[in-house]
Design a protein around this motif. Structure first.
Motif, mmCIF file in Angstrom:
data_model
loop_
_atom_site.group_PDB
_atom_site.id
_atom_site.type_symbol
_atom_site.label_atom_id
_atom_site.label_comp_id
_atom_site.label_asym_id
_atom_site.label_seq_id
_atom_site.Cartn_x
_atom_site.Cartn_y
_atom_site.Cartn_z
ATOM 1 N N SER A 62 4.890 148.620 -7.164
ATOM 2 C CA SER A 62 5.093 147.184 -7.339
ATOM 3 C C SER A 62 6.299 146.681 -6.543
ATOM 4 O O SER A 62 6.313 145.528 -6.107
ATOM 5 N N ARG A 63 7.292 147.531 -6.312
ATOM 6 C CA ARG A 63 8.502 147.074 -5.612
ATOM 7 C C ARG A 63 8.242 146.754 -4.143
ATOM 8 O O ARG A 63 9.069 146.143 -3.473
ATOM 9 N N LEU A 64 7.072 147.152 -3.614
ATOM 10 C CA LEU A 64 6.739 146.821 -2.226
ATOM 11 C C LEU A 64 6.565 145.313 -2.049
ATOM 12 O O LEU A 64 6.922 144.758 -1.015
ATOM 13 N N TYR A 65 6.047 144.660 -3.062
ATOM 14 C CA TYR A 65 5.547 143.302 -2.918
ATOM 15 C C TYR A 65 6.648 142.266 -3.154
ATOM 16 O O TYR A 65 7.454 142.394 -4.063
ATOM 17 N N ASP A 66 6.617 141.228 -2.306
ATOM 18 C CA ASP A 66 7.637 140.187 -2.368
ATOM 19 C C ASP A 66 7.234 139.018 -3.258
ATOM 20 O O ASP A 66 8.096 138.323 -3.792
ATOM 21 N N TYR A 67 5.940 138.783 -3.367
ATOM 22 C CA TYR A 67 5.473 137.584 -4.051
ATOM 23 C C TYR A 67 4.492 137.969 -5.157
ATOM 24 O O TYR A 67 3.670 138.870 -4.976
ATOM 25 N N TRP A 68 4.583 137.255 -6.272
ATOM 26 C CA TRP A 68 3.759 137.558 -7.438
ATOM 27 C C TRP A 68 3.178 136.284 -8.021
ATOM 28 O O TRP A 68 3.844 135.231 -8.038
ATOM 29 N N GLY A 69 1.932 136.397 -8.500
ATOM 30 C CA GLY A 69 1.341 135.305 -9.232
ATOM 31 C C GLY A 69 1.866 135.246 -10.651
ATOM 32 O O GLY A 69 2.637 136.100 -11.077
ATOM 33 N N GLN A 70 1.410 134.248 -11.379
ATOM 34 C CA GLN A 70 1.899 134.025 -12.744
ATOM 35 C C GLN A 70 1.235 134.951 -13.759
ATOM 36 O O GLN A 70 1.698 135.076 -14.883
ATOM 37 N N GLY A 71 0.169 135.590 -13.349
ATOM 38 C CA GLY A 71 -0.553 136.488 -14.246
ATOM 39 C C GLY A 71 -1.682 135.773 -14.971
ATOM 40 O O GLY A 71 -1.590 134.586 -15.283
ATOM 41 N N THR A 72 -2.751 136.513 -15.224
ATOM 42 C CA THR A 72 -3.883 135.966 -15.964
ATOM 43 C C THR A 72 -4.367 137.019 -16.953
ATOM 44 O O THR A 72 -4.482 138.201 -16.624
ATOM 45 N N GLN A 73 -4.608 136.591 -18.184
ATOM 46 C CA GLN A 73 -4.956 137.516 -19.262
ATOM 47 C C GLN A 73 -6.433 137.907 -19.193
ATOM 48 O O GLN A 73 -7.311 137.053 -19.055
#
Length: 130
Positions: A114-125
């Motif tokens: 996960s530390r590779l990625y710079d940008y993240w979405g808000q998440g979806t359940q």
């Protein structure tokens, strides 16, 4: 600032299907290394699938979802999808889309981190009931 807009989560019965979508703002999907991760309550965030590389890229999957989940991209819609079939209760989690600018050969080794990625979405359940 890049924003990742996710959609498509929900509740299904075991054996059912869902499709998650993720669209990065500003630049095309092909400009990024893209990944899907998930986090269940009380557990660490874990890798699910990734699209890495140039010229359409190559998809990679966690062993737990291989054969059931498919990551695809639609450059015309600038969107990536996670098609989830044969869902199991253990797939229940918040699912996150992630992106990393550009391309490097090192991504071929680091894409599950996960530390590779710079940008993240808000998440979806996603909730799968038996």
């Amino acid at each position: 600032q890049v924003q990742l807009v996710e959609s498509g989560g929900g509740s299904v019965l075991a054996g059912g299907s869902l499709r998650l979508s993720c669209a990065p703002s500003g630049r095309t999907v092909s400009a990024y290394a893209m990944g899907w991760f998930r986090q269940a309550p009380g557990k660490e965030r874990e890798f699910v699938a990734a699209l890495i590389g140039r010229s359409g890229g190559t998809t990679y999957y966690a062993d737990s979802v291989k054969g059931r989940f498919t990551l695809s991209s639609d450059n015309a819609k600038n969107t990536i999808y996670l098609h989830m079939n044969k869902l199991k209760p253990e797939d229940t989690a918040v699912y996150y889309c992630a992106a990393k600018d550009g391309y490097s050969d090192t991504y071929l080794y680091t894409f599950p981190e996960s530390r590779l990625y710079d940008y993240w979405g808000q998440g979806t359940q996603v909730t799968v009931s038996s």
